[in-house]
Enzyme design. Sequence first.
Site, PDB file in Angstrom:
ATOM      1  N   LYS A  42       5.806  -2.203   1.534  1.00  0.00           N
ATOM      2  CA  LYS A  42       5.229  -2.502   2.846  1.00  0.00           C
ATOM      3  C   LYS A  42       5.256  -3.994   3.153  1.00  0.00           C
ATOM      4  CE  LYS A  42       1.077  -1.700   5.606  1.00  0.00           C
ATOM      5  NZ  LYS A  42      -0.285  -1.175   5.653  1.00  0.00           N
ATOM      6  N   GLN A  43       4.897  -4.806   2.154  1.00  0.00           N
ATOM      7  CA  GLN A  43       4.690  -6.229   2.434  1.00  0.00           C
ATOM      8  C   GLN A  43       4.847  -7.047   1.153  1.00  0.00           C
ATOM      9  OE1 GLN A  43       0.649  -4.761   3.290  1.00  0.00           O
ATOM     10  NE2 GLN A  43       0.008  -6.837   2.794  1.00  0.00           N
ATOM     11  N   GLU A  81       0.806  -1.237   0.000  1.00  0.00           N
ATOM     12  CA  GLU A  81       0.000   0.000   0.000  1.00  0.00           C
ATOM     13  C   GLU A  81       0.832   1.276   0.000  1.00  0.00           C
ATOM     14  OE1 GLU A  81      -2.314  -0.896   3.469  1.00  0.00           O
ATOM     15  OE2 GLU A  81      -4.014  -1.592   2.280  1.00  0.00           O
TER      16      GLU A  81
HETATM   17  C1  BGC Z   1      -2.318  -4.272   5.200  1.00  0.00           C
HETATM   18  C2  BGC Z   1      -3.442  -4.900   4.423  1.00  0.00           C
HETATM   19  C3  BGC Z   1      -4.307  -5.675   5.375  1.00  0.00           C
HETATM   20  C4  BGC Z   1      -4.785  -4.797   6.497  1.00  0.00           C
HETATM   21  C5  BGC Z   1      -5.583  -5.564   7.537  1.00  0.00           C
HETATM   22  C6  BGC Z   1      -2.887  -3.414   6.308  1.00  0.00           C
HETATM   23  O1  BGC Z   1      -1.867  -2.902   7.082  1.00  0.00           O
HETATM   24  O2  BGC Z   1      -1.517  -3.514   4.351  1.00  0.00           O
HETATM   25  O3  BGC Z   1      -2.926  -5.750   3.424  1.00  0.00           O
HETATM   26  O4  BGC Z   1      -5.378  -6.210   4.684  1.00  0.00           O
HETATM   27  O5  BGC Z   1      -3.697  -4.223   7.152  1.00  0.00           O
HETATM   28  O6  BGC Z   1      -4.840  -6.576   8.114  1.00  0.00           O
END
Ligand code: BGC
Length: 691
Positions: A542-543, A443
């Site tokens: 981020k991930q 994100e």
């Molecule tokens: C993450 C999302 C996730 C959400 C709820 C966010 O920090 O980037 O991918 O769905 O948290 O866990």
Amino acid sequence: MKYALTHHGYRKEDCVQEGNSFLVGNGHIGYRGTLEEYRASEQVAWNLVGIYDQRGSKWRESFNLPNPFFFETYFEGKRETVHDCHPIKHEVSLDLETGLFSRHTEFPTYTIASERFASHEDDRLLAERIVIKAKKAGRYRFVFGVDPEIWDIHGPHFIAKEFAIDGLSVSFKGTGNEGGVLREQAQYQCSSSSVHPLSESMFEALVDMDAGQEFSLDVLAAVFEGEESMEFLGFDVAKERHVQAYSRKRANAYIEIQGNEEADFAIHYSVYQLLALGDSKRARGIPARGVSGQTYKGAIFWDQEIFLLPFFALTDPSVARGLLEYRIKSLPGAQAKAEEFGFEGAFYAWESQENGKEACSKYNVTDPVTGAPVRTYFSERQIHISADIPHAFAEYYKTTGDASIFQEGGAEVIVECARFFLSFAKERPDGLFHLEDVIGPDEYHEKVADNAFTNYMVKKTIDLAIEMVTRFPNRFEDPALLKRLVDFRQRLYLPRPNKGGVIEQFQGYFDLEDVGVKDLAKRLTSEKQYWGQIASSTRVIKQADVAALLSLLPDEFPLEVKKANLEFYLPYTEHGSSLSSSMYGLLGLACDDVEGSYALFLKSAKIDYEGASKQWAGGVYIGGTHPASNGGAYIDAVYGFCGLDLRGNIPSLHPKLPQEISGIRFRFQHRGKHYFASVTHDDATLKEELE
Ligand code: BGC
């Protein structure tokens, strides 16, 4: 080994973390692992899944109910709780084998022992027993009842609160800002007869006690959405039934890691947290922070489909089905969202509440220093949610063989998601369809074009839609739909690996500033600053994003590509989401990095009792439990270390065990059959079991 999480000693600053770690829940309700004398400021919460309320223009979120377990002790007129004096001894414990929370605290004049559970037999029920043992003789005063003070993040949610005492019972009727009514009934049973009402929801008991004498209180409390009520059984009967029901679920989800107590405990703990979320009756979805409170608005994210559904599909298919039914029920909401943005089909909510209502705000983060809202495009641009959901339908079918889900609304969900992508995509001069102005799982980079994860997941949605339209030709009115889908499928742009085997996360990603996670961290202006503000012009992500693609669609790319991407993206990954580690763990296992994956597995599995999870995204509180991390740890163990493969008609195992463990055993269901799997470093066996 005894599977219990225990903390010794009292530290006030642990109250929030312990509230998460020692939570009890049953998929409908959750009660945080807090102490009886705690109040809203210590984040006491009895949280309810799937019913929401909005206060003015604040964020719409789930309800917390008034706390029925409030209890304080006074000795000779002076209050003696953890707020007033440091306990001589203190212990809280969560028994993972029975789902029972317990507390033992010794004060100078008395000891308190309590036990509580959220019933797995009747999911409206919470129960607690409190026993006080006097150390000094004298007059004790116990104050207990339903605490009218509620911990709300964006509340207050009850605009009208009506309490009434009848004998030793308290009833509560609360009317929310949106007009919704919730009722609570709490029944107290006490060893003393000198109990008097103190207020409209509290009692006091005045008892002269000798040293060694006990005072006990049983509390049974239930929440109702309609006019129903409950005949409370005694605490002991309710406890026995709860333990039986919980044990049955736990037996179906049995998993054990041999040769390493840390890993074994971690997976048991993850399974505990997951079982606290499974609901097979109500089809309301599982919120991203489970039943630990109102964080993330009590809403359902892609976490459910990608990280939670696989656990339930293997261990309790009825719960998995309920998760999909929630999405079927939410289809009209997703169609309305697509229309609102000028598209066709179904654009599912990024943060989904009842009936698919979008809860994600345009300013989902705030600046922690200035308090200014930060514009985010999660709800408008994170379109992969409409591909994650069809993927989950396919996974569910692969695991359970239950094709009825397609007949009962699943086919429409898939086809509507596909229609959304058809209308969203842009045909460019290269003759291909591109997905522009999107956000992938990472994100921190918003409004990017051709996010590889998204495009490949969309391809899968289109494939599934083609299958649905072919299988159920009479269900879809548009005669040209099949042709459109096939054409789109052929001309959807799919990013290919470069010469080094690396897939560019989105167009232009390689041109971004090449800085690593540690160096970027030095640019943070405050510890709580939202990383998206500083990462967007860099390669820091981020991930798991490309890593998630390679883990979820493992057959799309060869091993060399997986290895190249793991090596490339890992140093740029902040793991700023708790979803990240387990995905990298799974990819690492595919790439034979067994030891690296083991560390990531442990990190995911331990997150809610030893983990260092983020509590803030900018100025927004994001604390609570992390179901997706627990679900991801389970996936790593079963699909990763044990190499469970469900692609054929008969399941198979292809283990890759880390040196730290000697074996894994687990039970699962596949297409109506029950199996017991056992893997060691030299062997893998799979036995069919009778139910
Ligand atoms: C993450 C999302 C996730 C959400 C709820 C966010 O920090 O980037 O991918 O769905 O948290 O866990």
